[in-house]
Design a protein around this motif. Structure first.
Motif, short mmCIF file in Angstrom:
data_model
loop_
_atom_site.label_atom_id
_atom_site.label_comp_id
_atom_site.label_asym_id
_atom_site.label_seq_id
_atom_site.Cartn_x
_atom_site.Cartn_y
_atom_site.Cartn_z
N CYS A 159 1.27 -1.01 -0.12
CA CYS A 159 0.26 0.00 0.21
C CYS A 159 0.68 1.08 0.06
CB CYS A 159 -1.24 0.25 0.93
SG CYS A 159 -2.30 1.23 1.38
N ASP A 160 0.74 2.21 -1.45
CA ASP A 160 2.31 3.03 -1.22
C ASP A 160 1.05 4.61 -0.83
OD1 ASP A 160 3.76 4.82 -2.13
OD2 ASP A 160 3.89 4.86 -3.94
N LEU A 161 1.43 4.84 0.40
CA LEU A 161 0.65 5.82 0.73
C LEU A 161 1.50 7.68 0.44
CD1 LEU A 161 0.67 4.65 4.77
CD2 LEU A 161 -1.30 4.73 2.32
N GLU A 166 -7.28 12.56 -2.20
CA GLU A 166 -8.16 13.33 -2.88
C GLU A 166 -9.21 13.62 -1.54
OE1 GLU A 166 -11.03 12.23 -6.02
OE2 GLU A 166 -9.53 12.01 -7.67
N SER A 167 -8.90 14.58 -1.01
CA SER A 167 -10.24 14.99 -0.10
C SER A 167 -11.06 13.85 0.31
CB SER A 167 -10.43 16.76 0.04
OG SER A 167 -10.97 16.62 -1.08
N TYR A 176 -6.14 8.89 5.47
CA TYR A 176 -6.43 7.85 6.74
C TYR A 176 -7.81 6.96 5.96
CZ TYR A 176 -3.04 9.76 10.74
OH TYR A 176 -3.09 10.09 10.69
N PHE A 177 -8.28 7.64 5.35
CA PHE A 177 -9.84 7.61 4.71
C PHE A 177 -9.36 6.26 4.22
CE2 PHE A 177 -12.69 6.54 0.89
CZ PHE A 177 -13.70 6.41 2.00
N ASN A 178 -8.10 6.50 2.76
CA ASN A 178 -8.16 5.29 2.21
C ASN A 178 -6.92 3.61 1.90
OD1 ASN A 178 -8.25 7.26 -0.43
ND2 ASN A 178 -6.57 8.60 -0.60
N PHE A 235 -9.19 6.31 12.97
CA PHE A 235 -9.22 4.96 11.95
C PHE A 235 -8.67 4.25 12.68
CE2 PHE A 235 -4.97 2.94 11.36
CZ PHE A 235 -5.53 2.89 9.38
N MET A 236 -7.83 4.13 13.82
CA MET A 236 -8.56 2.86 14.55
C MET A 236 -9.92 2.14 15.33
SD MET A 236 -5.29 0.94 15.65
CE MET A 236 -4.32 2.49 15.63
#
Length: 369
Positions: A159-161, A166-167, A176-178, A235-236
């Protein structure tokens, strides 16, 4: 009873796992760590490591976790923003084939065993190193790396962060969402479901979650405020919801010492199942302290949850220390040395502290009791 036997049979065919309370547990790659947290890491749960200041030992723990997955042919999911995820798999340690140092010393010491008093012969030996007698998990050699062919044959999702995000609604920081979307997409596959026939374990490794690199990425309109902690906590909680009732295990390292607000980590622990904290001696006064000369740092158990049971597991001791050897990471009970060696400074203090000659002509050090 028939339904119970069917469920039991459906869970026992996963390679590299063991059943506890009729649920599969996987090894963290460190037998002593598995022993402390209750026999391993439960599936569908989150295991968190509060990083040391330099982040050296937390990276080693993450590499052990991933290397154990490669040996057991588990699927891997690697996400990090501090470096390229593919560089992590190039440094995974190779499993040991030769006997460990403790096993060699035990064999050699068994021939010329010292005869002790008869009253102590029947007493059990004090076990300072945990998990030394278990067959669950492997030991790894940090000086050797797993070959590229084995890594290519393994099922690894990177997973390349560092890509542009995009917002989105719900998170101030879209990274975090992606990441949650990628994890949910991967976990939803049939082989990671409990009811599936051809099951496998998914090991999720998230390194340095919430580090300053995460905050700096794609955050032009993202101010450093209380919303930074809100994204982490949200996120957690979402990650815990996604992993429940699946054959996935999350191993997350968190640089809690970089958080300005101390309450962020305390709130994160509500959504974390098991958590530990590493306190390294590197760069501190304890590094040169002779009391801790046999260890590299302290190992703190922060949280142990009652997963698939009524009461949580209680470790044999909470005074723990660790040392990193070439062939294994060992967690032991913290034992202080019985007597420190005499130094030149100590002897000089004794000389200067000697009282003057008394009327009898004798000094204190000349008196023999």
């Amino acid at each position: 009873m028939s339904s119970f036997h069917k469920t039991l049979d459906s869970r026992t065919n996963i390679i590299g796992t063991k059943l506890k309370n009729n649920f599969p547990f996987v090894s963290s790659g460190i037998p002593s760590l598995d022993h402390i947290v209750g026999g391993g890491l439960p599936t569908g749960a989150i295991f968190a490591v509060e990083e040391d200041v330099l982040g050296t030992y937390s990276r080693v723990l993450a590499k052990y976790f991933l290397a154990e997955g490669v040996v057991c042919k588990h699927d891997l999911f690697i996400a990090t923003a501090d470096e390229n995820p593919q560089d992590i798999t190039k440094e995974l340690p190779q499993p040991c084939t030769a006997p460990t140092e403790d096993e060699v010393s035990a064999v050699s010491g068994g021939v010329d065993k010292m005869k002790i008093a008869w009253r102590y012969e029947r007493l059990g030996q004090v076990e300072s190193s945990f998990g030394s007698n278990t067959n669950f998990g492997h030991h790894f050699d940090l000086s050797k790396h797993i070959d590229e062919d084995t890594i290519k044959q393994s099922s690894i999702t990177y997973c390349d962060l560092n890509s542009k995000h995009e917002s989105v609604k719900g998170f101030k920081n879209p990274i975090y969402f992606n990441l949650l979307a990628r994890i949910k997409e991967t976990v939803s596959k049939e082989e990671y479901q409990i009811s599936s026939k051809n099951k496998n374990i998914l090991r999720i490794s998230i390194q340095s979650l919430g580090s300053p690199v995460w905050m700096a990425m794609d955050c032009e309109d993202y101010g450093v405020s209380s919303s930074y902690g809100q994204d982490l906590i949200k996120f957690m909680f979402c990650l815990r919801t996604i992993l429940r009732d699946t054959n996935a295990v999350a191993f997350v390292t968190i640089p809690a010492h970089l958080f300005e607000d101390d309450h962020i980590m305390k709130r994160l622990l509500y959504s974390i199942d098991n958590a530990v904290r590493i306190e390294s001696f590197a760069g501190s006064s304890r590094e040169t302290n002779p009391v801790y000369k046999d260890y590299h740092g302290l190992f703190h158990v922060t949280k142990l949850s009652a997963i698939y049971s009524l009461v949580p597991f209680v470790p044999p001791s909470l005074d723990l220390a660790f040392k990193l050897r070439r062939k294994k990471f060992v967690i032991e009970k913290l034992h202080l040395p019985p007597e420190l060696q005499e130094t030149s400074e100590r002897e000089q203090d004794d000389i200067t502290a000697t009282p003057p000659v008394t009327c009898g002509g004798f000094k204190k050090k000349d008196i023999d009791f």
